[in-house]
Every structure is written in structure tokens, then in C-alpha cells.
Design a protein around this motif. Structure first.
Motif, PDB file in Angstrom:
ATOM      1  N   LEU A  21       2.424  23.678  10.125  1.00  0.00           N
ATOM      2  CA  LEU A  21       1.989  23.640  11.536  1.00  0.00           C
ATOM      3  C   LEU A  21       2.500  22.378  12.221  1.00  0.00           C
ATOM      4  N   ASN A  22       2.689  22.453  13.560  1.00  0.00           N
ATOM      5  CA  ASN A  22       3.049  21.253  14.312  1.00  0.00           C
ATOM      6  C   ASN A  22       1.793  20.432  14.610  1.00  0.00           C
ATOM      7  N   ILE A  23       1.955  19.347  15.344  1.00  0.00           N
ATOM      8  CA  ILE A  23       0.834  18.425  15.539  1.00  0.00           C
ATOM      9  C   ILE A  23      -0.330  19.095  16.257  1.00  0.00           C
ATOM     10  N   ASN A  24      -0.076  19.746  17.401  1.00  0.00           N
ATOM     11  CA  ASN A  24      -1.173  20.359  18.155  1.00  0.00           C
ATOM     12  C   ASN A  24      -1.881  21.435  17.349  1.00  0.00           C
ATOM     13  N   GLU A  25      -1.118  22.265  16.675  1.00  0.00           N
ATOM     14  CA  GLU A  25      -1.718  23.320  15.851  1.00  0.00           C
ATOM     15  C   GLU A  25      -2.532  22.710  14.716  1.00  0.00           C
ATOM     16  N   SER A  26      -2.003  21.653  14.119  1.00  0.00           N
ATOM     17  CA  SER A  26      -2.679  21.000  12.995  1.00  0.00           C
ATOM     18  C   SER A  26      -3.979  20.343  13.427  1.00  0.00           C
ATOM     19  N   LYS A  27      -3.958  19.714  14.617  1.00  0.00           N
ATOM     20  CA  LYS A  27      -5.181  19.087  15.125  1.00  0.00           C
ATOM     21  C   LYS A  27      -6.300  20.113  15.254  1.00  0.00           C
ATOM     22  N   LYS A  28      -5.985  21.263  15.839  1.00  0.00           N
ATOM     23  CA  LYS A  28      -6.997  22.304  16.041  1.00  0.00           C
ATOM     24  C   LYS A  28      -7.537  22.805  14.703  1.00  0.00           C
ATOM     25  N   ALA A  29      -6.629  23.039  13.752  1.00  0.00           N
ATOM     26  CA  ALA A  29      -7.054  23.567  12.457  1.00  0.00           C
ATOM     27  C   ALA A  29      -7.880  22.555  11.680  1.00  0.00           C
ATOM     28  N   MET A  30      -7.443  21.293  11.697  1.00  0.00           N
ATOM     29  CA  MET A  30      -8.168  20.273  10.952  1.00  0.00           C
ATOM     30  C   MET A  30      -9.530  19.984  11.572  1.00  0.00           C
ATOM     31  N   LEU A  71       0.846  -1.200   0.000  1.00  0.00           N
ATOM     32  CA  LEU A  71       0.000   0.000   0.000  1.00  0.00           C
ATOM     33  C   LEU A  71       0.880   1.248   0.000  1.00  0.00           C
ATOM     34  N   PRO A  72       0.379   2.354  -0.551  1.00  0.00           N
ATOM     35  CA  PRO A  72       1.190   3.580  -0.586  1.00  0.00           C
ATOM     36  C   PRO A  72       1.476   4.134   0.806  1.00  0.00           C
ATOM     37  N   ILE A  73       2.629   4.774   0.935  1.00  0.00           N
ATOM     38  CA  ILE A  73       3.025   5.405   2.193  1.00  0.00           C
ATOM     39  C   ILE A  73       3.221   6.893   1.913  1.00  0.00           C
ATOM     40  N   VAL A  74       2.396   7.709   2.542  1.00  0.00           N
ATOM     41  CA  VAL A  74       2.439   9.156   2.340  1.00  0.00           C
ATOM     42  C   VAL A  74       2.867   9.816   3.643  1.00  0.00           C
ATOM     43  N   TYR A  75       3.982  10.555   3.599  1.00  0.00           N
ATOM     44  CA  TYR A  75       4.453  11.268   4.785  1.00  0.00           C
ATOM     45  C   TYR A  75       3.833  12.666   4.804  1.00  0.00           C
ATOM     46  N   VAL A  76       3.300  13.051   5.973  1.00  0.00           N
ATOM     47  CA  VAL A  76       2.670  14.367   6.097  1.00  0.00           C
ATOM     48  C   VAL A  76       3.319  15.216   7.188  1.00  0.00           C
ATOM     49  N   ILE A  77       4.390  14.711   7.795  1.00  0.00           N
ATOM     50  CA  ILE A  77       5.183  15.493   8.749  1.00  0.00           C
ATOM     51  C   ILE A  77       6.631  15.437   8.292  1.00  0.00           C
ATOM     52  N   ASP A  78       7.255  16.580   8.218  1.00  0.00           N
ATOM     53  CA  ASP A  78       8.606  16.684   7.682  1.00  0.00           C
ATOM     54  C   ASP A  78       9.603  15.960   8.581  1.00  0.00           C
ATOM     55  N   HIS A  79      10.495  15.186   7.968  1.00  0.00           N
ATOM     56  CA  HIS A  79      11.518  14.436   8.703  1.00  0.00           C
ATOM     57  C   HIS A  79      12.602  14.025   7.713  1.00  0.00           C
ATOM     58  N   GLU A  80      13.630  13.293   8.190  1.00  0.00           N
ATOM     59  CA  GLU A  80      14.777  12.980   7.339  1.00  0.00           C
ATOM     60  C   GLU A  80      14.765  11.550   6.797  1.00  0.00           C
ATOM     61  N   VAL A  81      14.468  10.560   7.643  1.00  0.00           N
ATOM     62  CA  VAL A  81      14.563   9.145   7.238  1.00  0.00           C
ATOM     63  C   VAL A  81      13.202   8.660   6.744  1.00  0.00           C
ATOM     64  N   ASN A  82      13.171   8.015   5.569  1.00  0.00           N
ATOM     65  CA  ASN A  82      11.891   7.621   4.971  1.00  0.00           C
ATOM     66  C   ASN A  82      11.660   6.116   4.922  1.00  0.00           C
ATOM     67  N   ASN A  83      12.479   5.322   5.598  1.00  0.00           N
ATOM     68  CA  ASN A  83      12.274   3.868   5.544  1.00  0.00           C
ATOM     69  C   ASN A  83      11.634   3.314   6.818  1.00  0.00           C
ATOM     70  N   VAL A  84      11.109   4.206   7.674  1.00  0.00           N
ATOM     71  CA  VAL A  84      10.351   3.814   8.867  1.00  0.00           C
ATOM     72  C   VAL A  84       9.227   4.824   9.059  1.00  0.00           C
ATOM     73  N   ALA A  85       8.313   4.485   9.964  1.00  0.00           N
ATOM     74  CA  ALA A  85       7.262   5.441  10.309  1.00  0.00           C
ATOM     75  C   ALA A  85       7.855   6.531  11.199  1.00  0.00           C
ATOM     76  N   TYR A  86       7.557   7.786  10.885  1.00  0.00           N
ATOM     77  CA  TYR A  86       8.019   8.903  11.714  1.00  0.00           C
ATOM     78  C   TYR A  86       6.904   9.247  12.703  1.00  0.00           C
ATOM     79  N   GLU A  87       7.169   9.059  14.005  1.00  0.00           N
ATOM     80  CA  GLU A  87       6.111   9.185  15.010  1.00  0.00           C
ATOM     81  C   GLU A  87       6.303  10.367  15.942  1.00  0.00           C
ATOM     82  N   ASP A  88       7.238  11.268  15.610  1.00  0.00           N
ATOM     83  CA  ASP A  88       7.470  12.440  16.454  1.00  0.00           C
ATOM     84  C   ASP A  88       6.816  13.678  15.853  1.00  0.00           C
ATOM     85  N   ASP A  89       7.003  14.799  16.548  1.00  0.00           N
ATOM     86  CA  ASP A  89       6.396  16.059  16.097  1.00  0.00           C
ATOM     87  C   ASP A  89       7.233  16.672  14.975  1.00  0.00           C
ATOM     88  N   GLY A  90       6.642  17.651  14.317  1.00  0.00           N
ATOM     89  CA  GLY A  90       7.337  18.354  13.251  1.00  0.00           C
ATOM     90  C   GLY A  90       6.357  19.186  12.446  1.00  0.00           C
TER      91      GLY A  90
END
Length: 805
Positions: free
Chosen positions: A385-394, A355-374
Motif C-alpha cells: 500500500l502507499n502512504i495514504n492507504e497505509s495510514k487508513k489501514a494501520m 541504532l538500527p535503520i529499518v526501511y518500510v517503504i520500497d526505494h532504491e538508495v539505502n544510505n539516506v532517509a527515504y521521505e517520499d511515497d511508495g
């Protein structure tokens, strides 16, 4: 060596005859210390069981000596499956077996010298007791918190009963019962359910008000599993719409699939004809797994494509629908968003199913799931926006466009409260011709005598075989009794209240009476509860639920039942493993009491290490404790040692040792550091052996301290060596004098021009002038100062004297 068997039996008999441990409420400050009451199994106690009981007994004695009215009761959690299984295998009725076991347990506990008043004991199988278990259920029913539902349950045909998730194990990939390891299947059944979920927030909030280990609080918080998020509306290519719960609305742009729980009713509507066979086979396989296996243990991330698609409400792209057993129907809506770019489980699923993997938070390594903020990317509405800001806006966007709403969900499930077995509390329920439940107000509903208690093949309780009991006619209308029984947890939900209500004649004060409410106001909450952490999400959670409900209906005055909990560690076998018959490492306490004495066993289990530590049994340890008790006995019975009542006849350093001992041991007792308290007793006894004259009151007070740990020997020496006529547990805890808790003799360094030249011995009471004169007369200092003129003296009290020449 003293005769422990003779002494211990002697004092147990005297204490019982004189009712020394009889509960008395004298309107002094109260202290309620509670053990997790035992299930009276046929195997009796092993040496691991008394560790917690000894700890509560030490506390109870300490508090009583400090002027408290103390309630320290014991009872029996005696309903349950083990007794029924034993009865089936032997042909004996479980009541007979249970009472025999209770008598054996009571005899074993008596040997330890515990301060139990057995007239206060409760037995969950006593109709006088379970009358009130049934009454509490009735109140839950009246308030809409108990109802019958059709639910999928863990059914064990061999045991003939439903099992809680916690009673099911996974062995070689198959669900089996914890008891007996019999096969378990998923099966729909009509069951009583208690709506504990209605109390989820109250149970969470209550954890902030109690003094519990953080690890225990964390277990309960995680079990309740409160999640605050949103419900998002998804449409599908098959024209079926549904909602998905998520705590991460900020990742909607990264959703590339949806996974649905195998139990979901939606699967039939969403599966196309081509995929139906594969989906059906997968669902059947999923039902053979436990929830634990599906959530945590199964690393394969299995799933089957339904052949249809959902439409991402933000991107408007089609995303595939899967049935996946890692999704639980009980969480949210039973459907989860697959965001492989930012969830490792989803990442592994996407990799496996291409299945396709779409990254929506900016990070450096793309061969694992990125689970931190950004900062968000590939997300036009929330980029940067960061996670908290994005949650409110979405969330604001979803609400505005009516495609989402705020929502809170819980992992906690309602409590399956029915068991299809004989040996339990009957439900106070009649079912009419339409299967509607009606309360029976005349309580207790007695468990009827029965000789055939084997489970039925159709899943009904053995009580269903008792046709004369089941069928009831009232005013010409026919009813049937509910033939299920309550789970073992029912009786243990309120037993700490039962102790307060228990009367010497075996009856109970009515739970809903004013007299009961006065007792509850006086004695609740339980001040200290000691037991194992294995009960964190069953007994403790259920008891808190019932207690909070009783608070809400005005029966008890506190929101929480147990103010402080200590989880005692285990005593492991000599090989460092948990004690069990199969491992051959069980130590029988009866044998240790026979060979070393109960006092030695109590001392050893308290001295092994911190109360919360799990440590292995050693023969060297118990032998050492017995030798130390013999050393105490010899000190008190040594005719060559003079015992005086005149303080001036003992040496000052022994008086200091005594007051330091009392101060330190009191501190350790208050903090439940029993091993350190015992070491302080040992230090003091060593100090006594270094002197030939001892003070009578010091010896009395030592025995008062020792009685918390070794009550039999303390009582014997109290009467025989010190010739006292009263009982040691009826005394007052000894006081210490602060001025004598520090050494009076000090060694003071003497410097000349800042260089150490000698030391002198001083006492704390000496003034500066006296100390200087002593220093000047010290031989080495006197020699060094000849022909010198002292220009200045610098004295730092009790630290140093510097002579400047």
C-alpha cells in the motif's frame, strides 16, 4: 527652485488651523486604512519608517478624492521594556520619557503632511485607553480563557522579566535577551496564560477569508502548526505506559527508538539508576538552549539513553528510550517515534547512536532517509500500500485493538501573558489568601506612581515593592493585587478599535456599548493594513485572537479585523544593509526634510520601487525627485506658457496625453503601484513642456493627482498659480474620456500585391473610401499604379491596405 521649508511649514500651519484633516463620517462609502502604530522610541524616526506611513497617506488621499469617508489614524504603542530600561539608566520616570518621545514623533509625522487627525490618536499608556485593555482581559478570564499556571519560562534576571521565545537570541551557544543580550535561563514561575490554543482552528480558518500575502498566511499556518494524526499506546520494560503522537502511523514497523523531551515528567520514572547522572547532566544542558536552536539550528542530534526500553505495539520488539533535546514538550505528548529509514533527522540520530535503520517503504538508495511515497515493505499489515492507504489501514487496526486513537495537535502554545516589570498595564486582579484570583470590576486599575522600578531579585515585579498598593482589605478580608503587568502586545491587540471610540475630549466610547457596536458595524473590518512582516506571529496573531474572541461575545460584527494586509519593504542603508546606529548607516528624515523637503522625500520613497521591495537609499534618488518637483514648479509659474480654459486652443496630442495619463495613473493607484504612477506624472509633465499652451482644467487635475504624493507643493500651486480658494484634498479625482486615451493619428502600411510600398498618415475617424483615395494619391503609390488596373482592395481597419492589381 522653490523654498520648500517656507511652503511646507506654511501649509502645515494652515491645515492645522483650518482642521483640514479632521475625521468626518458623512455616510459615504467607508475606507479604513491603517498603519502599524509605532513604538515612540527616543531615537525618533529614520527614513525607513515613513515608507509605510507615506503609502497609507497616498491611499487615504486617493480614496477621499474618490468620494470615500476615510479613517486614517495614528497612535502610540507606548508601554514596554525599552522605556523602562531607559528610565532605570537615567533615573527618570518612564511616563515622562514616553510623553517626550510621543511629542517628538508627532512633530516628525506632522512634517510629512500626513492626513492624521490627532484628536483620534490613541496612547496605550493612557488610563482611559487601558481601561478597555483590562476589560477585554476580564472577559477572557470570565470565559475561562485566562488562567494562572506554573510554567517554565525564559527568565532574564538583568531585565527582571519573563521573555517570549521570540525575544530570546542564541549567541555563542547561550540564550540571551534580544534587548541588551543579557543571559537568559529557564525557570518555573506562576504566570498568566491566555488560551490562544482554544482558537487555533478558528485562526486557521480565518486565513481563508482575508486578502493577505500568501507568505504571511503561511507563516501563521506554520506557527499554529496543525497536525492530524494518532495517539499510539506504548508499554515499557519499566512498567510505565504512555502515548506517542504521530502523523505517520504507517511507519510503525520502522520505529527503532523513542525520543523524549528533556522537560517530560516521565523521564524520572523511565531512567534507570546507571543512567541517572548522565541524563540529569544532559537535561541541565538542554535548558540553556532556545527552542529554535533545539528544533533547527543544532545539527548534532544529541541525546542520552535512559537505560530502559519501550515495546513496539506492532512488532512487539524492545526499542531503546532516549532523552533528546530536538523533541519539544509542547508538541504532541513530548515523545516522538524514531523512524530513521524515513526521516532525515531520525536517520542522523540513529547513525550517531548506532541504532538500527529499518526501511518500510520500497526505494532504491539505502544510505539516506527515504521521505517520499511508495509501496510499503517489511510491514505485514500494510505491504504493497502507499502512504495514504497505509495510514487508513494501520489506524483502523490501532482503533480495533484499542492501542491507538485519532488525534489532532498544534505547535501553537498558549500565550504567556505576564511580565515582571513596572511599565505596563496592571492586571485587574486581586489574589485571596489561597492565591485564588478575583476580578476587579471598577476599571481602570491605575498603574501607581513609583520611584523605585528596578526589578526584584526574586522574580517579582517592581510593583511588589509598593506595599500600600499591593495590600487591599475588602469587607474585612485581606487581598493582594497581582503585581505582574501585561505584555506590550496587549495594547496593540485592539488599538484599531480604539481609534473608532476615541473622542475629541480624550475619552472613549464604552467598548461594549450600542454606540460602539454601530461604529464597528460601519467601519470594520480594516480595509487596508500596511506594516512589516516581522509582526506576523506576534501582533497579528494576537490581534486576530482578541478580535475573534470579541466577535464570539458579540462586540464586533466581523470574524477578522484586517481584510487586506500589505507588508512594505525596508529602506536599507546606502551600503545595502538594514539601517542601525551601530552600522552608522541611519538617514535622519528631519535632515532630508530640511535639505530637500518632505514632498521630495515622500515622492522618493514611493518611487524607489514596488511598495513591497526592500531597496537601498541613494542620494542621487532623492536629488532627482527634488529636481523633478522644481520642474513642476517652473511649469506652473512660467509666464511664457499660456494657460487657457478653451479646449480647442490646445493641440489634440496634448489632450490625448492628458487622458492617457489620468487613465493610467488611476489604474496604478488602485493597484498600489505608486512608482509607476509617479512615472506617469513625469511623462505628462514632459508632454506639457513640449507645448506653449496648456488647459487650465488639465493643470488643476494634475495637481489633484500630485497632491497624493506631494501635498505641500500641490496646495501652494493650487492657490498661488491657479488662484483657487479651497483645498486640493477636498476635490474630486479627475475623470478621463476613453475616446481620448488612444492616439487619433495612425500610420497605415500600403501594399501592392502583398508587398509593402509606402505608408500614409490617417485618423481613426476616416472611413475606408477616404483612406483608399489618400493611398491612391500618395506619390509613390500613384507612380507604381500607372497603367495598372486595381482588381481588388483589402482593407483591415487601422492595420493595413493591400491593393491587388
Amino acid at each position: 527652485m522653490y523654498n520648500h521649508n517656507l511652503i511646507e511649514k506654511k501649509w502645515q500651519k494652515v491645515w492645522k488651523q483650518q482642521q483640514v484633516f479632521k475625521f468626518c463620517d458623512a455616510n459615504k462609502p467607508k475606507y479604513y486604512v491603517l498603519d502599524m502604530f509605532p513604538y515612540p522610541s527616543g531615537s525618533g524616526l529614520h527614513v525607513g519608517h515613513p515608507k509605510g506611513y507615506t503609502a497609507t497617506d497616498i491611499v487615504a488621499r486617493f480614496k477621499q478624492l474618490n468620494g470615500f469617508d476615510v479613517l486614517h489614524p495614528i497612535g502610540w504603542d507606548a508601554f514596554g521594556l525599552p522605556a523602562e530600561q531607559y528610565a532605570l539608566s537615567t533615573g527618570h520616570h518612564p511616563k515622562e520619557f514616553t510623553q517626550t518621545n510621543i511629542n517628538h514623533f508627532r512633530e516628525q509625522l506632522t512634517k510629512f503632511g500626513f492626513t492624521y487627525d490627532f484628536t483620534k490618536e490613541v496612547d496605550t499608556t493612557d488610563p482611559n485607553y487601558y481601561r478597555w485593555t483590562q476589560w477585554i482581559f476580564s472577559q477572557l478570564f470570565k470565559k475561562g480563557l485566562a488562567e494562572i499556571r506554573d510554567v517554565e519560562v525564559n527568565w532574564c534576571e538583568k531585565l527582571g522579566t519573563v521573555l517570549a521565545n521570540e525575544e530570546v537570541l542564541l549567541v555563542k551557544g547561550k540564550m540571551v535577551s534580544e534587548r541588551g543580550e543579557y543571559p537568559v535561563i529557564k525557570k518555573p514561575m506562576r504566570q498568566w496564560v491566555l488560551k490562544i490554543t482554544a482558537y487555533a482552528d478558528k485562526l486557521l480558518d480565518g486565513l481563508d477569508k482575508v486578502d493577505w500575502p500568501e507568505s504571511l498566511k503561511s507563516i501563521q499556518r506554520n506557527w499554529i502548526g496543525k497536525s492530524i494524526g494518532a495517539l499510539v499506546k506504548f508499554k515499557t520494560t519499566s512498567k510505565v505506559a504512555f502515548q506517542v503522537f504521530t502523523t505517520r502511523v504507517d511507519t510503525l514497523y520502522g520505529v527503532t527508538y523513542l525520543a523524549i523531551a528533556p522537560e517530560s515528567d516521565l523521564i524520572g520514572k523511565l531512567t534507570n539508576a546507571k543512567q541517572k547522572k548522565a541524563v540529569t547532566a544532559y537535561i541541565k544542558q538542554a535548558k540553556s538552549k532556545t527552542e529554535l536552536q533545539r528544533k533547527e539550528l543544532d545539527k548534532t542530534k544529541s541525546g542520552v539513553f535512559l537505560g530502559t526500553y519501550a515495546i513496539n505495539p506492532i512488532t512487539k520488539k524492545e526499542i531503546p528510550l532516549y532523552v533528546a533535546d530536538y523533541v519539544l514538550a509542547s508538541y504532541g505528548t513530548g515523545i516522538v517515534m524514531g523512524v530513521p529509514g524515513h526521516d532525515q533527522r531520525d536517520y542522523e540520530f540513529a547513525k550517531k547512536h548506532d541504532l538500527p535503520i529499518v526501511y518500510v517503504i520500497d526505494h532504491e538508495v539505502n544510505n539516506v532517509a527515504y521521505e517520499d511515497d511508495g509501496q510499503h515493505i517489511n510491514s505485514p499489515l500494510i505491504n504493497g500500500l502507499n502512504i495514504n492507504e497505509s495510514k487508513k489501514a494501520m489506524l483502523a487496526y490501532l482503533l480495533k485493538n484499542k492501542i491507538g486513537a485519532t488525534h489532532t495537535t498544534y505547535k501553537l502554545k498558549d500565550w504567556l501573558f505576564s511580565r515582571q516589570r513596572y511599565w505596563g498595564e496592571p492586571f485587574p486582579i486581586l489574589l485571596d489568601s489561597k492565591n485564588q484570583p478575583h476580578l476587579i470590576n471598577d476599571l481602570p486599575v491605575l498603574l501607581p506612581p513609583a520611584t523605585k522600578i528596578k526589578p526584584t531579585k526574586n522574580g517579582e515585579s517592581p510593583l511588589a515593592n509598593l506595599k500600600d498598593w499591593v495590600n487591599v482589605t475588602i469587607k474585612g478580608k485581606h487581598f493582594k493585587r497581582d503585581t505582574n503587568t501585561m505584555p506590550q502586545w496587549a495594547g496593540s491587540c485592539w488599538y484599531y478599535l480604539g481609534y473608532l471610540l476615541k473622542q475629541a475630549n480624550g475619552s472613549y466610547i464604552d467598548l461594549n456599548s450600542n454606540e460602539a457596536k454601530k461604529l464597528f458595524k460601519r467601519w470594520l473590518p480594516v480595509d487596508l493594513y500596511i506594516g512589516g512582516q516581522e509582526h506576523a506571529v506576534l501582533h497579528l496573531l494576537y490581534a486576530r485572537f482578541w478580535h475573534r474572541f470579541l466577535y464570539d461575545i458579540g462586540i464586533v460584527p466581523t470574524q477578522e479585523p484586517f481584510q487586506r494586509i500589505i507588508n512594505q519593504g525596508m529602506i536599507l542603508g546606502p551600503n545595502g544593509e538594514k539601517m542601525s546606529k551601530s552600522k552608522g548607516n541611519v538617514i535622519n528624515p528631519d535632515e532630508i526634510i530640511e535639505s530637500h523637503g518632505a514632498d521630495a522625500l515622500r515622492l522618493y520613497e514611493s518611487f524607489m520601487g514596488p511598495l513591497t521591495a526592500s531597496l537601498p537609499w541613494t542620494d542621487e534618488g532623492i536629488n532627482g525627485m527634488r529636481k523633478w518637483l522644481d520642474r513642476v514648479y517652473r511649469l506652473f509659474t512660467n509666464n511664457e506658457i499660456k494657460i487657457t480654459k478653451n479646449l480647442n486652443e490646445i493641440k489634440p496630442d496634448l489632450n490625448v496625453a492628458y487622458h492617457k495619463f489620468i487613465k493610467q495613473v488611476e489604474h496604478e493607484m488602485q493597484h498600489l503601484n505608486f512608482n509607476v504612477a509617479i512615472s506617469q506624472m513625469m511623462i505628462y509633465i514632459n508632454a506639457c513642456y513640449a507645448h506653449d499652451t496648456l488647459l487650465f482644467t488639465h493643470l488643476e487635475n494634475f495637481l489633484i493627482v500630485l497632491s497624493c504624493f506631494a501635498p505641500h507643493l500641490s496646495e501652494e500651486l493650487w492657490h498661488q498659480a491657479l488662484k483657487r480658494q479651497d483645498f486640493v484634498n477636498q476635490q474630486q479625482w479627475p475623470k478621463y474620456d476613453e475616446q481620448f486615451t488612444v492616439d487619433q493619428q495612425l500610420t497605415l502600411p500600403i501594399q501592392i500585391n502583398g508587398k509593402l510600398r509606402a505608408t500614409i498618415s490617417i485618423t481613426r475617424s476616416m472611413n475606408e473610401k477616404t483612406i483608399i483615395n489618400l493611398a491612391l494619391n500618395e506619390s509613390k503609390i500613384n507612380s507604381l499604379l500607372k497603367g495598372q488596373t486595381i482588381k481588388k482592395t483589402i482593407y483591415i481597419k487601422e492595420k493595413i491596405l493591400n491593393l491587388i492589381v
